[in-house]
Scaffold this active site. Sequence first.
Site, PDB file in Angstrom:
ATOM      1  N   HIS A 206       0.953  -1.177  -0.008  1.00  0.00           N
ATOM      2  CA  HIS A 206      -0.112   0.127   0.053  1.00  0.00           C
ATOM      3  C   HIS A 206       1.053   1.230   0.065  1.00  0.00           C
ATOM      4  O   HIS A 206       0.647   1.878  -0.787  1.00  0.00           O
ATOM      5  CB  HIS A 206      -1.079   0.028   1.233  1.00  0.00           C
ATOM      6  CG  HIS A 206      -2.041  -0.960   0.968  1.00  0.00           C
ATOM      7  ND1 HIS A 206      -2.915  -1.193   2.064  1.00  0.00           N
ATOM      8  CD2 HIS A 206      -2.462  -1.644  -0.187  1.00  0.00           C
ATOM      9  CE1 HIS A 206      -3.693  -2.178   1.622  1.00  0.00           C
ATOM     10  NE2 HIS A 206      -3.606  -2.687   0.649  1.00  0.00           N
ATOM     11  N   ASP A 301      -1.453   2.674   7.043  1.00  0.00           N
ATOM     12  CA  ASP A 301      -0.441   1.587   6.713  1.00  0.00           C
ATOM     13  C   ASP A 301       1.003   2.162   6.882  1.00  0.00           C
ATOM     14  O   ASP A 301       2.033   1.381   6.998  1.00  0.00           O
ATOM     15  CB  ASP A 301      -0.656   1.076   5.251  1.00  0.00           C
ATOM     16  CG  ASP A 301      -1.867  -0.074   4.957  1.00  0.00           C
ATOM     17  OD1 ASP A 301      -1.994  -0.798   6.171  1.00  0.00           O
ATOM     18  OD2 ASP A 301      -2.549   0.203   3.991  1.00  0.00           O
TER      19      ASP A 301
END
Length: 371
Positions: A206, A301
């Site tokens: 990500h 993330d």
Amino acid sequence: MMQTTGKKCRWAILGGGNGGQSAAGHLALMGYPVILYDIFEETVAAINCEGGIHLSGVVEGFGELQGATTKLEHAVPTADVVMVITPALAHAEIARGCAPLLRDGQVVVLHPGATGGALEFAQVLRESGCRAEVSLAETNSLIYACRSTRPAHATIYGIKHDLKVAALPARDNERVLSFLADPFPQIKAARNVLETSLANPNAMMHPAPTLLNTGRIESDQSWLYYWDGITPSIARFVSAMDAERLAIARALDVHLPSILDWYGQAYGAHGKDLKEAVRNNSAYADIQGQHSLETRYLLEDVPLGLVPMLALGEALGVRVPHLRTIVDLAQLLLQKDLTSTGRTLKRLGLEGMDRDQIVRFVETGERGAGG
């Protein structure tokens, strides 16, 4: 201690997003009594109006729920398994809310835990004065590739063939698996939460691709995150980050598959390189790219995925230049401090511990000097 497993096992799903609605509907469809908790009243009202979750995709049918609620006290105390499927940013708040409600014998699973989820959750429970003897665990990823475009409806595009779970401490692994094995036979025990945390694929897939597609993200064009966003150069960069993740794992005596091998294990998607593997993953075919850098792929993330990996790596003396580059680039482009607000070693309850003390703690729950 009595244990209720099988179809009589009562589940509380905390989180009414993509994963939460998919899991609640799927478990209910399999015959489990399920109650869902979410903070959004409109989501809860829609689910209660429908009486459950309509599923489509690789799982089709209607999962009738016991109900949905915006109150943790209506969901947590009666459950045998409390499965937390919220953004990792909410884990600490959920832990504080659950602390006075948990009871002896329950299983609490962070699904997934991101990096260090169970460690942070346990630390917050301790700080909140929770005395209940529960089995706390985390998975390395969400078992579904899924989306919910409207409340009470979820599409499951794919279900992973392989998923890891670990309890904190690891001596509780067998007990946690006894609850999960029936509905999710593909879930297997990891050695400990260091393995599940360092096996967090979102931290690899990500942040870097998002940042390296900034031009595409800030244009008006539509794009597919994996199909268009994982270019050859970006795939090589992510693979270099992944090599650093694997080096951290080896320093902690944890042996993990590369992100490339993980795609083969989890989805049956193989390729000569990362770009080809994600292209061969049919569950990713329709996943759209973002149109803003204000996305969970960075805001979650990085601080809850990469920051704790980076902290562990630097504390253990592992060279992590690619991880450092992405954390720094995210902070510079977003103009936010994602490090001090992230999962530092202090927030994980690992500050001051050396390598052996960390391993002993996650295996046995015993804290060494300095822990």
